[in-house]
Design a protein around this motif. Structure first.
Motif, PDB file in Angstrom:
ATOM      1  N   LEU A 118       6.031   5.874  -5.687  1.00 35.83           N
ATOM      2  CA  LEU A 118       6.328   6.623  -6.871  1.00 35.83           C
ATOM      3  C   LEU A 118       6.511   5.650  -7.990  1.00 35.83           C
ATOM      4  CD1 LEU A 118       9.021   9.259  -5.676  1.00 35.83           C
ATOM      5  CD2 LEU A 118       6.914   9.818  -6.397  1.00 35.83           C
ATOM      6  N   ILE A 119       7.553   4.665  -8.098  1.00 35.58           N
ATOM      7  CA  ILE A 119       7.625   4.015  -9.205  1.00 35.58           C
ATOM      8  C   ILE A 119       6.402   2.931  -9.493  1.00 35.58           C
ATOM      9  CG2 ILE A 119       9.057   1.983 -10.029  1.00 35.58           C
ATOM     10  CD1 ILE A 119      11.284   3.143  -8.341  1.00 35.58           C
ATOM     11  N   ALA A 120       5.786   2.236  -8.591  1.00 38.83           N
ATOM     12  CA  ALA A 120       4.589   1.338  -9.015  1.00 38.83           C
ATOM     13  C   ALA A 120       3.558   2.256  -9.298  1.00 38.83           C
ATOM     14  CB  ALA A 120       4.400   0.654  -7.630  1.00 38.83           C
ATOM     15  N   PRO A 121       3.175   3.420  -8.880  1.00 38.15           N
ATOM     16  CA  PRO A 121       1.888   3.953  -9.325  1.00 38.15           C
ATOM     17  C   PRO A 121       2.259   4.508 -10.683  1.00 38.15           C
ATOM     18  CG  PRO A 121       2.086   4.627  -7.098  1.00 38.15           C
ATOM     19  CD  PRO A 121       3.359   3.889  -7.484  1.00 38.15           C
ATOM     20  N   SER A 122       3.445   4.926 -10.896  1.00 39.42           N
ATOM     21  CA  SER A 122       3.844   5.580 -12.226  1.00 39.42           C
ATOM     22  C   SER A 122       3.836   4.412 -13.249  1.00 39.42           C
ATOM     23  CB  SER A 122       5.112   6.363 -12.195  1.00 39.42           C
ATOM     24  OG  SER A 122       6.183   5.416 -12.101  1.00 39.42           O
ATOM     25  N   LEU A 123       4.314   3.337 -13.062  1.00 43.06           N
ATOM     26  CA  LEU A 123       4.221   2.029 -13.960  1.00 43.06           C
ATOM     27  C   LEU A 123       2.738   1.372 -14.098  1.00 43.06           C
ATOM     28  CD1 LEU A 123       7.504   0.357 -13.236  1.00 43.06           C
ATOM     29  CD2 LEU A 123       6.961   1.933 -15.157  1.00 43.06           C
ATOM     30  N   GLY A 124       1.970   1.997 -13.195  1.00 39.63           N
ATOM     31  CA  GLY A 124       0.410   1.210 -13.506  1.00 39.63           C
ATOM     32  C   GLY A 124       0.531   0.017 -12.573  1.00 39.63           C
ATOM     33  N   LEU A 125       1.393  -0.389 -11.699  1.00 39.43           N
ATOM     34  CA  LEU A 125       1.410  -1.556 -10.876  1.00 39.43           C
ATOM     35  C   LEU A 125       0.587  -1.440  -9.651  1.00 39.43           C
ATOM     36  CD1 LEU A 125       5.255  -2.513 -11.262  1.00 39.43           C
ATOM     37  CD2 LEU A 125       3.205  -3.593 -12.279  1.00 39.43           C
ATOM     38  N   SER A 126       0.227  -0.376  -9.338  1.00 43.67           N
ATOM     39  CA  SER A 126      -0.561  -0.056  -7.958  1.00 43.67           C
ATOM     40  C   SER A 126      -1.031   1.360  -7.982  1.00 43.67           C
ATOM     41  CB  SER A 126       0.475  -0.206  -6.675  1.00 43.67           C
ATOM     42  OG  SER A 126      -0.346  -0.173  -5.598  1.00 43.67           O
ATOM     43  N   PRO A 127      -1.979   1.519  -7.204  1.00 39.89           N
ATOM     44  CA  PRO A 127      -2.633   2.891  -7.095  1.00 39.89           C
ATOM     45  C   PRO A 127      -1.765   3.596  -6.267  1.00 39.89           C
ATOM     46  CG  PRO A 127      -3.966   1.421  -5.922  1.00 39.89           C
ATOM     47  CD  PRO A 127      -2.972   0.616  -6.483  1.00 39.89           C
ATOM     48  N   ARG A 128      -1.649   4.930  -6.009  1.00 36.68           N
ATOM     49  CA  ARG A 128      -0.896   5.794  -5.278  1.00 36.68           C
ATOM     50  C   ARG A 128      -1.268   5.174  -3.820  1.00 36.68           C
ATOM     51  NH1 ARG A 128      -4.871   8.847  -3.870  1.00 36.68           N
ATOM     52  NH2 ARG A 128      -6.130  10.308  -5.117  1.00 36.68           N
ATOM     53  N   LEU A 129      -0.284   5.560  -2.840  1.00 36.18           N
ATOM     54  CA  LEU A 129      -0.397   5.162  -1.551  1.00 36.18           C
ATOM     55  C   LEU A 129      -1.813   5.542  -0.810  1.00 36.18           C
ATOM     56  CD1 LEU A 129       3.347   5.406  -0.241  1.00 36.18           C
ATOM     57  CD2 LEU A 129       1.929   3.409  -0.662  1.00 36.18           C
ATOM     58  N   GLY A 130      -2.378   6.811  -1.152  1.00 38.12           N
ATOM     59  CA  GLY A 130      -3.420   7.434  -0.426  1.00 38.12           C
ATOM     60  C   GLY A 130      -4.667   6.587  -0.608  1.00 38.12           C
ATOM     61  N   ARG A 131      -4.539   5.684  -1.702  1.00 40.53           N
ATOM     62  CA  ARG A 131      -5.909   4.772  -1.855  1.00 40.53           C
ATOM     63  C   ARG A 131      -5.749   3.305  -1.459  1.00 40.53           C
ATOM     64  NH1 ARG A 131      -7.477   4.050  -7.357  1.00 40.53           N
ATOM     65  NH2 ARG A 131      -9.182   3.114  -6.619  1.00 40.53           N
ATOM     66  N   ILE A 132      -4.585   2.978  -0.993  1.00 38.19           N
ATOM     67  CA  ILE A 132      -4.381   1.691  -0.445  1.00 38.19           C
ATOM     68  C   ILE A 132      -4.519   1.795   1.076  1.00 38.19           C
ATOM     69  CG2 ILE A 132      -2.410  -0.072  -0.022  1.00 38.19           C
ATOM     70  CD1 ILE A 132      -1.179   0.953  -2.501  1.00 38.19           C
ATOM     71  N   PRO A 133      -5.282   0.761   1.689  1.00 37.99           N
ATOM     72  CA  PRO A 133      -5.578   0.710   3.171  1.00 37.99           C
ATOM     73  C   PRO A 133      -3.987   1.092   3.987  1.00 37.99           C
ATOM     74  CG  PRO A 133      -6.917  -0.987   2.151  1.00 37.99           C
ATOM     75  CD  PRO A 133      -5.884  -0.393   1.138  1.00 37.99           C
ATOM     76  N   TRP A 134      -3.989   1.645   5.051  1.00 39.16           N
ATOM     77  CA  TRP A 134      -2.784   1.826   5.602  1.00 39.16           C
ATOM     78  C   TRP A 134      -1.827   0.464   5.918  1.00 39.16           C
ATOM     79  CZ3 TRP A 134      -1.507   0.598  10.676  1.00 39.16           C
ATOM     80  CH2 TRP A 134      -2.505   0.297  11.430  1.00 39.16           C
ATOM     81  N   GLN A 135      -2.609  -0.441   6.361  1.00 39.88           N
ATOM     82  CA  GLN A 135      -1.960  -1.616   6.921  1.00 39.88           C
ATOM     83  C   GLN A 135      -1.264  -2.500   6.052  1.00 39.88           C
ATOM     84  OE1 GLN A 135      -5.470  -0.774   7.022  1.00 39.88           O
ATOM     85  NE2 GLN A 135      -6.126  -0.856   9.363  1.00 39.88           N
ATOM     86  N   PRO A 136      -1.667  -2.688   4.791  1.00 41.81           N
ATOM     87  CA  PRO A 136      -0.836  -3.294   3.774  1.00 41.81           C
ATOM     88  C   PRO A 136       0.324  -2.551   3.618  1.00 41.81           C
ATOM     89  CG  PRO A 136      -3.207  -3.497   2.967  1.00 41.81           C
ATOM     90  CD  PRO A 136      -3.196  -2.701   4.302  1.00 41.81           C
TER      91      PRO A 136
END
Length: 171
Positions: free
Chosen positions: A127-145
């Motif tokens: 929630l926080i990181a994507p809303s601040l533009g620091l990271s994409p939402r979890l669904g776009r990040i590979p599951w391993q990281p």
């Protein structure tokens, strides 16, 4: 007064200080956890991760906020300092949040704090990181990281819990 009694009375009189200390210690433990878990993420998975984000949110946050605050791009040394400062602020802040929430809802301390750690991960990385533009939402990040980051949040919470228990706040 025994050493244990003195520590317990300090913890009872200053729960916010204990919570802040817990957050700082937990941050150091999470940094070690990050280095230990990093080899479990393959280079291929890291390349896939870098296609959707420059770096994990915790590495991006300090330089991101530092650049906004100063109104300019940061050089490498400034980025390193901004990461360190963010780590301290993150530890202090989440230490207080953790201390308050677990004090109010003791079930969050069970199993080394696992009931706190999992929502903590989803709050920060989902929630926080994507809303601040620091990271994409979890669904776009590979599951391993993401699994590695969840492990770091579990290590952070377990360390914070240990500090509270050593200080005598919890039994």
């Amino acid at each position: 007064m025994s050493k244990e009694g003195g520590l317990r009375s300090l913890a009872e009189g200053h729960p916010v200080l204990v919570a802040m200390a817990a957050g700082l210690v937990a941050g150091a433990v999470a940094a070690v956890s990050d280095r230990m878990l990093d080899p479990l993420v393959t280079q291929k998975q890291k390349r896939r991760d870098r296609r959707v984000r420059e770096a994990p949110a915790h590495r991006m946050a300090g330089p991101h906020f530092g650049a906004k605050l100063l109104g300019r791009r940061l050089d490498a040394r400034e980025k390193k300092r901004a990461r360190a400062l963010f780590g301290v602020i993150y530890g202090l802040g989440w230490g207080v949040i953790h201390g308050r929430l677990t004090g109010r809802y003791p079930f969050l301390t069970r199993w080394g704090g696992l009931p706190f750690a999992v929502p903590f991960f989803f709050a920060c990385d989902g929630l926080i990181a994507p809303s601040l533009g620091l990271s994409p939402r979890l669904g776009r990040i590979p599951w391993q990281p993401s699994a590695k980051e969840l492990g770091n949040h579990i290590a952070w919470t377990a360390a914070a819990e240990l500090v509270h228990r050593v200080a005598g706040v919890r039994s």
